[in-house]
Design an enzyme around this catalytic site. Structure first.
Site, PDB file in Angstrom:
ATOM      1  N   ASP A   7       0.874  -1.165   0.000  1.00 44.40           N
ATOM      2  CA  ASP A   7       0.000   0.000   0.000  1.00 44.40           C
ATOM      3  C   ASP A   7       0.916   1.221   0.000  1.00 44.40           C
ATOM      4  O   ASP A   7       1.367   1.664   1.059  1.00 44.40           O
ATOM      5  CB  ASP A   7      -0.904  -0.014   1.240  1.00 44.40           C
ATOM      6  CG  ASP A   7      -1.830   1.185   1.301  1.00 44.40           C
ATOM      7  OD1 ASP A   7      -2.155   1.756   0.238  1.00 44.40           O
ATOM      8  OD2 ASP A   7      -2.224   1.557   2.423  1.00 44.40           O
ATOM      9  N   GLU A  67      -1.539  -1.631  -4.535  1.00 42.98           N
ATOM     10  CA  GLU A  67      -2.769  -0.847  -4.664  1.00 42.98           C
ATOM     11  C   GLU A  67      -2.512   0.322  -5.605  1.00 42.98           C
ATOM     12  O   GLU A  67      -1.489   1.007  -5.500  1.00 42.98           O
ATOM     13  CB  GLU A  67      -3.214  -0.350  -3.288  1.00 42.98           C
ATOM     14  CG  GLU A  67      -4.583   0.275  -3.310  1.00 42.98           C
ATOM     15  CD  GLU A  67      -5.121   0.513  -1.921  1.00 42.98           C
ATOM     16  OE1 GLU A  67      -5.847  -0.357  -1.411  1.00 42.98           O
ATOM     17  OE2 GLU A  67      -4.815   1.576  -1.349  1.00 42.98           O
ATOM     18  N   ASP A 139      -2.137   0.954   7.331  1.00 42.04           N
ATOM     19  CA  ASP A 139      -1.428   0.766   6.065  1.00 42.04           C
ATOM     20  C   ASP A 139      -0.998  -0.690   5.892  1.00 42.04           C
ATOM     21  O   ASP A 139      -1.085  -1.238   4.795  1.00 42.04           O
ATOM     22  CB  ASP A 139      -0.206   1.690   5.999  1.00 42.04           C
ATOM     23  CG  ASP A 139      -0.606   3.154   6.102  1.00 42.04           C
ATOM     24  OD1 ASP A 139      -1.183   3.672   5.132  1.00 42.04           O
ATOM     25  OD2 ASP A 139      -0.356   3.751   7.156  1.00 42.04           O
TER      26      ASP A 139
END
Length: 166
Positions: A7, A67, A139
Site C-alpha cells: 500500500d 494498490e 497501512d
C-alpha cells in the site's frame, strides 16, 4: 505461493506477506516502511526504496500486488504519491518479480464486501481472515488486504476447494 501486498505512500508504505498453501491463506508478516518528513523529497524516496527492498530480500515473494493510486483532491499530493508508488513498483521490477495492480475499491470490495469500506472495516476483516496477523497500522492491514485479493484472484482458475483462513 507467497504474495507481498503493498500500500504505497510517501509518509508510510504498508506491506503484508500472505502465503497460499494448498487452499489455506497464511499470514507471514506485515509492517510499514516510513520516510522522514524532514528530509528532502528524493531522500524520502530512497528510504522507501531501501525499506521495500529489505522486505523483498527478506521474504522473497513469488509475486507482488500493489494498490493503485486514487486521484486525490490535491493534485500535488497525488503527484507525490505517484512518485512513491513508482519507487515501490521499481523494487520488485528490479528482482523480475511479477506485479499485479488493484484499485482501492476492488480491494475493499473483495475483502469487506463493499467498495467504499472504511480503513477500520478493512482492518477488522483482515484480522478476521488472518487471525494470526496483528498488523501494526492501517497501512499494513491495507497491504494484507491487497495480498489476500491477489491470492484469491490468482488461485480462482485452478482452485478446487474453498480457501480457508489461518
Amino acid at each position: 505461493m507467497r504474495i507481498l501486498g503493498l500500500d504505497p505512500g510517501l509518509k508510510v508504505t504498508g506491506w503484508g506477506i500472505v502465503d497460499l498453501n494448498e487452499s489455506n491463506l497464511i499470514h507471514v508478516g506485515s509492517g510499514k516502511v516510513t520516510s522522514d518528513e524532514k528530509k528532502t523529497f528524493s531522500s524520502r524516496l530512497v528510504e522507501i526504496f531501501d525499506g521495500v527492498e529489505k522486505v523483498v530480500t527478506t521474504y522473497r515473494p513469488d509475486e507482488v500486488a500493489i494498490e493503485e493510486t486514487f486521484v486525490n483532491v490535491n493534485p500535488k499530493s497525488t503527484l507525490k504519491l505517484g512518485h512513491a508508488r513508482g519507487v515501490v513498483m521499481l523494487v520488485p521490477a528490479r528482482f523480475s518479480i511479477k506485479i499485479a495492480e488493484y484499485s482501492p475499491n476492488r480491494v475493499k470490495k473483495s475483502v469487506v464486501g463493499t467498495g467504499h469500506a472504511s480503513k477500520k472495516q478493512v482492518e477488522t476483516m483482515v484480522r478476521t481472515l488472518l487471525p494470526t496477523s496483528r498488523a501494526s497500522s492501517a497501512d499494513a492491514s491495507d497491504a494484507l488486504a491487497v495480498a489476500i485479493l491477489s491470492l484469491i484472484h490468482i488461485s480462482e482458475p485452478t482452485r478446487r476447494t474453498p480457501i480457508s483462513y489461518a
